[in-house]
Design a protein around this motif. Sequence first.
Motif, mmCIF file in Angstrom:
data_model
loop_
_atom_site.group_PDB
_atom_site.id
_atom_site.type_symbol
_atom_site.label_atom_id
_atom_site.label_comp_id
_atom_site.label_asym_id
_atom_site.label_seq_id
_atom_site.Cartn_x
_atom_site.Cartn_y
_atom_site.Cartn_z
ATOM 1 N N MET A 1 0.847 -1.201 0.000
ATOM 2 C CA MET A 1 0.000 0.000 0.000
ATOM 3 C C MET A 1 0.881 1.250 0.000
ATOM 4 S SD MET A 1 -2.641 1.145 2.952
ATOM 5 C CE MET A 1 -3.532 2.665 2.855
ATOM 6 N N THR A 2 0.657 2.103 -0.966
ATOM 7 C CA THR A 2 1.457 3.329 -1.018
ATOM 8 C C THR A 2 0.563 4.553 -0.842
ATOM 9 O OG1 THR A 2 1.273 3.469 -3.413
ATOM 10 C CG2 THR A 2 3.217 2.330 -2.548
ATOM 11 N N LYS A 3 1.235 5.647 -0.531
ATOM 12 C CA LYS A 3 0.491 6.884 -0.279
ATOM 13 C C LYS A 3 1.290 8.032 -0.911
ATOM 14 C CE LYS A 3 -0.976 9.479 3.820
ATOM 15 N NZ LYS A 3 -1.152 9.371 5.262
ATOM 16 N N ASN A 4 0.649 8.863 -1.698
ATOM 17 C CA ASN A 4 1.308 10.021 -2.306
ATOM 18 C C ASN A 4 0.929 11.278 -1.538
ATOM 19 O OD1 ASN A 4 2.577 9.146 -5.010
ATOM 20 N ND2 ASN A 4 0.631 8.087 -4.897
ATOM 21 N N VAL A 5 1.920 12.043 -1.181
ATOM 22 C CA VAL A 5 1.649 13.286 -0.450
ATOM 23 C C VAL A 5 2.354 14.436 -1.171
ATOM 24 C CG1 VAL A 5 1.777 14.468 1.788
ATOM 25 C CG2 VAL A 5 1.600 11.982 1.713
ATOM 26 N N THR A 6 1.642 15.534 -1.327
ATOM 27 C CA THR A 6 2.241 16.718 -1.949
ATOM 28 C C THR A 6 2.650 17.703 -0.863
ATOM 29 O OG1 THR A 6 0.806 16.406 -3.851
ATOM 30 C CG2 THR A 6 1.846 18.567 -3.629
ATOM 31 N N ARG A 7 3.914 18.038 -0.858
ATOM 32 C CA ARG A 7 4.438 19.007 0.122
ATOM 33 C C ARG A 7 5.636 19.725 -0.494
ATOM 34 N NH1 ARG A 7 0.915 17.613 2.972
ATOM 35 N NH2 ARG A 7 0.750 17.345 5.225
ATOM 36 N N PHE A 8 5.866 20.944 -0.069
ATOM 37 C CA PHE A 8 7.099 21.629 -0.471
ATOM 38 C C PHE A 8 7.643 22.397 0.732
ATOM 39 C CE2 PHE A 8 9.405 25.299 -2.330
ATOM 40 C CZ PHE A 8 10.444 24.565 -2.868
ATOM 41 N N PHE A 9 8.857 22.073 1.104
ATOM 42 C CA PHE A 9 9.460 22.692 2.288
ATOM 43 C C PHE A 9 10.555 23.696 1.944
ATOM 44 C CE2 PHE A 9 7.714 18.675 3.722
ATOM 45 C CZ PHE A 9 7.096 19.025 4.909
ATOM 46 N N GLY A 10 10.885 23.782 0.641
ATOM 47 C CA GLY A 10 11.958 24.699 0.244
ATOM 48 C C GLY A 10 13.241 24.352 0.976
ATOM 49 N N GLY A 11 13.834 25.374 1.573
ATOM 50 C CA GLY A 11 15.100 25.161 2.282
ATOM 51 C C GLY A 11 14.918 24.883 3.762
ATOM 52 N N PHE A 12 13.674 24.695 4.204
ATOM 53 C CA PHE A 12 13.451 24.468 5.641
ATOM 54 C C PHE A 12 13.669 22.994 5.972
ATOM 55 C CE2 PHE A 12 11.210 28.389 4.651
ATOM 56 C CZ PHE A 12 11.683 29.219 5.650
ATOM 57 N N THR A 13 14.930 22.642 6.081
ATOM 58 C CA THR A 13 15.315 21.233 6.236
ATOM 59 C C THR A 13 14.824 20.632 7.552
ATOM 60 O OG1 THR A 13 17.417 22.019 7.093
ATOM 61 C CG2 THR A 13 17.374 21.380 4.788
ATOM 62 N N GLU A 14 14.825 21.425 8.614
ATOM 63 C CA GLU A 14 14.411 20.881 9.911
ATOM 64 C C GLU A 14 12.916 20.552 9.907
ATOM 65 O OE1 GLU A 14 15.882 23.799 12.624
ATOM 66 O OE2 GLU A 14 17.939 23.156 12.296
ATOM 67 N N TRP A 15 12.112 21.402 9.272
ATOM 68 C CA TRP A 15 10.669 21.135 9.163
ATOM 69 C C TRP A 15 10.448 19.851 8.370
ATOM 70 C CZ3 TRP A 15 8.174 26.531 7.683
ATOM 71 C CH2 TRP A 15 8.400 27.435 8.731
ATOM 72 N N GLN A 16 11.220 19.726 7.273
ATOM 73 C CA GLN A 16 11.064 18.567 6.401
ATOM 74 C C GLN A 16 11.409 17.278 7.151
ATOM 75 O OE1 GLN A 16 12.008 17.421 1.803
ATOM 76 N NE2 GLN A 16 13.184 19.032 2.702
ATOM 77 N N ALA A 17 12.526 17.311 7.896
ATOM 78 C CA ALA A 17 12.938 16.121 8.660
ATOM 79 C C ALA A 17 11.893 15.791 9.729
ATOM 80 C CB ALA A 17 14.299 16.361 9.303
#
Lengths: 200, 105
Positions: A1-17
Amino acid sequence: MTKNVTRFFGGFTEWQARWLNRMADDGWRMIRTGKLTYVFERCAPGQYRYAVEFIADKSQRNAEKYKAFLEDCGYKVWYKNANLNYSIGKVHWRPWAEAGGQISTNRTTFNKELLIVEKENDGKPFELHTTPPDKIAFLKKWRNVWLSYTAFFAFMGAAFLFQTPIASAVFGIIALLSLIPVILYQVRIEKIRTSEHLQE
Amino acid sequence: MRDNVRGGALTEVTFFVLLSLYEPRHGYAIMQFIEEKTNGRLVLGAGSLYGAIESLCKKGWIALYDDSDVRRREYIVTALGRQIAEQELRRLRELTQIAGEITGG
């Protein structure tokens, strides 16, 4: 089972992690990523940990070398974009990068500014930078990126000052806004420096 | 890494990386060696270790042992690196000796 999520964090690496780790805590492991998309598959909750690394200052050769080193350490690694630029033949000047990495193109390091690093959760915190000098060096990279924006927009503001005062004001405001992250990174750098001295 | 070459004082990370490479090791094995030897007191992140390896290679204190397998590069301490590590060991022995004499420990 897979799930696709749309997100863009730009350069905010800590938020992304943080977001990737939250997904992993909910039992979703990242298996692929595109410019705006992340594809996950089911895993045991908390089975994986993620860190996001900034490598836009590296030359293509050094970025590949670093990625191979991380893979050699047993981690799974993906390139990730910090920009959202779909143009062909893009050439980007990065004055804050190391020699060999200052000119970034679609064929080299453009849209490969970050690395998403995954490890199997062993119960220990997942940090790529652990020594104070290395943490400082990492934060300085980010500070210098924002500082270059501040300098650029300040220069533009000054250049338009007498011809188009409105444009000059807009550039000035952007320069001031981009100064905020510079100050925030500098505060974090100083905190590490202070804590290093407190241990003596 | 701010190693004081003239005074012989190395950072703990540099010293441990040099010691770990008295036999050939790759990145992950270096991290494990340091964590094990210090009982988890010193845990080196892969990014920090990469920086240390790059810096020590440039100084000529360590070198690639075998680069035939690009995915698993092993490093080894050089003759210069051994000299630096042994110099640091002498400095630390002298330091502990003086400290022992003073504190009676």
